[in-house]
Design an enzyme around this catalytic site. Structure first.
Site, mmCIF file in Angstrom:
data_model
loop_
_atom_site.group_PDB
_atom_site.id
_atom_site.type_symbol
_atom_site.label_atom_id
_atom_site.label_comp_id
_atom_site.label_asym_id
_atom_site.label_seq_id
_atom_site.Cartn_x
_atom_site.Cartn_y
_atom_site.Cartn_z
ATOM 1 N N SER A 77 -43.019 3.737 4.285
ATOM 2 C CA SER A 77 -42.453 2.390 4.357
ATOM 3 C C SER A 77 -41.130 2.285 3.591
ATOM 4 C CB SER A 77 -43.488 1.383 3.849
ATOM 5 O OG SER A 77 -43.101 0.063 4.127
ATOM 6 N N ASP B 71 -39.951 1.833 7.774
ATOM 7 C CA ASP B 71 -40.801 1.925 8.959
ATOM 8 C C ASP B 71 -40.757 0.659 9.792
ATOM 9 O OD1 ASP B 71 -42.264 0.302 7.237
ATOM 10 O OD2 ASP B 71 -44.202 1.132 7.850
ATOM 11 N N ASP C 28 -41.618 -2.469 9.414
ATOM 12 C CA ASP C 28 -42.654 -3.501 9.492
ATOM 13 C C ASP C 28 -42.248 -4.744 8.697
ATOM 14 O OD1 ASP C 28 -43.008 -2.511 6.914
ATOM 15 O OD2 ASP C 28 -45.168 -2.160 7.126
#
Length: 447
Positions: free
Chosen positions: A108, A247, A249
Site C-alpha cells: 500500500s 496500490d 485503494d
C-alpha cells in the site's frame, strides 16, 4: 504474535516476508479457502479452483507473486495472473470472473523495501479474523499435493485492466468533460490504468508520479506526499488534483488553489450527492472514530446519520455489510462505495468526486464547503502501556478537557494495537486550543 495484521501480511521483503513464507501461505490459503459447498461442487464437476493474483510495481512483487502462484498451482488451483493492477481492481476481478479467491501483493502506502500479501475471499471481500487464523494454523499442516493433470495452471489474465476500466466508467453518474484533472499515481499500481480511465471519462489529464521503476513507489509522491500535486495543480491551472497511494485503494484531493481535501470532506460531498439521488441507504454514512467532528456536524445539518467504527477500512466494511449501507470510509482516503466495490477504491472515489464537480458545475472548493474542518491535533505518547488510556487520573483529565470543550470539540484516546503507545487526539474550534489540551492530556498519560 499473529502473522496477519490489520490488512494482510506485511513486512520487509526478503526480511520476514520471504518467498518461502509466501509459498507456504498460498498453500495454506488453498487448503482453507478450498473448502465449502461451492468449492466441493466445482471439484465434483471436474473443475479446479481459480484464484486471481495481482501486484503493485515494487521490485519484490515479482518474486513474491511468483512464490504465491507456485504455492497455489502446486495445490491444484488455477491462477489468473493479472500483473500490475490496483488492489481494488484485483478485488473487483475476483467477483467479475467468479474466482474462488484472490491474492494481492502490495504494501500500500509503505516504502518500496516493504511488501505485503492481502487475501480476498470469493466476491473480492477481505477475510474475517477467524479465517485468517485458520490459514495461519494451516501453514503448519498438511498441504494439498495433486499430481499429473490435477496441478493448477498459471495463465495471463489478458483483459484484466480492460474489465476494470469498463466497470469504473459504467459506475459514473456523469462524464468529466470540461474538467482538467492532475493525477498523482505515487509511481504505483495506478500509473497506467488511472490516466487511461480519467481520459476515457472525458477529462483533460496531467499526470505526475507515473514512472514506476520498482523502487520509487510512494517516494515523495502520492496520497502521503501531497506537496507536488498541490504545486502542479496551481502551475497548470487545473480544476482538481487526485492522489492515489501505491496500490490505489486511497484517494485524497486538492482544489484549484492547491488546498488539501481529505477523506472526510470527500465523504461529505459524496454522501450529500448520493442522498440527493436516493442512493444513500437509510441516509447513513459509516466513518471511523478518527473522522473529524466537522463531518458529524455537516452530516447532522444535512439530515444524514453517521455510524462510527474502529479505525481500519475492514471495520468500516463490516458495519456497512451489516447495515447494507452504501458509503463509508476513513479520513485517510479509504472510501468504500458498496454498489461498485468491496474495498476502498481510489480511482472509483476520484472519478465520482470529479463527476460531482462536472454534474453540479461547481468547483471542488464550493462542494467541500458543505463541511467545516475542525483543527485536529494528534499526539503519540510512546513507551506507555495500553491501560494508561483508561487509568483513573487520565479519565479525570479527559473529563475536564471535555467540559472545557463542550460542544465545540472532542477528545479521543486510543491505544495502539501494535506498539507501546497511546494516541491522544483533540479537536477544537481553533488549533491553539486543540494543541494546548492535547499536550496537557499527553503529559497526564505519560504519568
Amino acid at each position: 504474535m499473529s502473522l496477519f495484521g490489520t490488512d494482510g501480511v506485511r513486512g520487509l521483503a526478503n526480511g520476514p516476508l520471504t518467498a518461502e513464507l509466501a509459498l507456504t501461505l498460498a498453500q495454506a490459503t488453498a487448503v482453507v479457502l478450498g473448502q465449502g459447498r461451492i468449492a466441493e461442487a466445482r471439484r465434483a464437476t471436474g473443475r479446479r479452483l481459480t484464484a486471481v493474483v495481482a501486484r503493485d510495481p515494487r521490485v519484490s512483487g515479482q518474486f513474491l507473486s511468483a512464490a504465491v502462484e507456485a504455492g497455489l498451482a502446486s495445490s491444484g488451483v488455477d491462477v489468473l495472473d493479472a500483473g500490475t493492477l490496483p488492489t481494488p481492481a484485483a478485488a473487483f476481478l475476483i467477483g467479475d470472473v467468479d474466482a474462488d479467491f484472490g491474492v494481492m501483493i502490495s504494501a500500500s502506502h509503505n516504502p518500496a523495501p516493504d511488501n505485503g500479501i492481502k487475501i480476498f475471499a470469493r466476491g473480492g471481500v477481505k477475510l474475517p479474523d477467524a479465517v485468517e487464523r485458520r490459514i495461519e494454523e494451516a501453514m503448519a499442516g498438511e498441504k494439498l499435493r495433486p499430481t499429473g493433470g490435477d496441478v493448477g495452471r498459471v495463465v495471463r489474465f489478458s483483459d484484466a485492466e480492460d474489465r476494470y476500466v469498463l466497470h469504473l466508467l459504467a459506475s459514473l453518474p456523469h462524464r468529466l468533460d470540461g474538467l482538467h484533472v492532475v493525477l498523482d499515481c505515487a509511481h504505483g499500481a495506478a500509473s497506467g490504468v488511472s490516466p487511461e480511465t480519467f481520459r476515457n471519462a472525458g477529462a483533460k489529464v496531467t499526470v505526475i508520479g507515473n514512472d514506476p521503476d520498482g523502487l520509487n513507489i510512494n517516494d515523495g509522491y502520492g496520497s502521503t506526499h501531497l506537496e507536488k500535486l498541490s504545486a502542479e495543480v496551481v502551475r497548470v491551472g487545473a480544476d482538481v488534483g487526485i492522489a492515489h497511494d501505491g496500490d490505489a485503494d486511497r484517494c485524497l484531493a486538492v482544489d484549484a488553489e492547491g488546498r488539501i481535501i481529505d477523506g472526510d470532506q470527500i465523504m461529505a460531498i459524496l454522501a450529500v450527492a448520493m442522498r440527493d439521488r436516493g442512493q444513500l441507504h437509510r441516509d447513513t454514512l459509516v466513518a471511523t472514530v478518527m473522522s473529524n467532528l466537522g463531518l458529524h456536524r455537516a452530516m447532522h445539518a444535512q439530515g444524514i446519520q453517521v455510524e462510527t467504527t474502529a479505525v481500519g477500512d475492514r471495520y468500516v466494511l463490516e458495519r456497512m455489510t451489516e447495515g447494507r449501507y452504501s458509503l463509508g470510509g476513513e479520513q485517510s482516503g479509504h472510501l468504500i462505495m458498496s454498489a461498485f466495490a468491496t474495498t476502498g477504491d481510489g480511482l472509483l472515489t476520484g472519478l465520482h468526486l470529479c463527476a460531482e464537480m462536472a454534474r453540479q458545475r461547481k468547483s471542488l472548493a464550493e462542494l467541500a464547503s458543505v463541511m467545516t474542518v475542525f483543527p485536529q491535533v494528534l499526539v503519540n505518547v510512546r513507551g506507555v502501556e495500553r491501560s494508561r488510556a483508561t487509568a483513573p487520573d487520565v479519565a479525570a483529565a479527559v473529563a475536564e478537557a471535555e467540559r472545557e470543550l463542550g460542544e465545540s470539540g472532542r477528545v479521543l484516546l486510543r491505544p495502539s494495537g501494535t506498539e507501546l503507545m497511546v494516541r491522544v487526539m483533540v479537536e477544537a474550534a481553533d488549533e491553539a486550543t486543540a494543541t494546548r489540551i492535547a499536550e496537557q492530556l499527553a503529559a497526564v498519560v505519560r504519568g
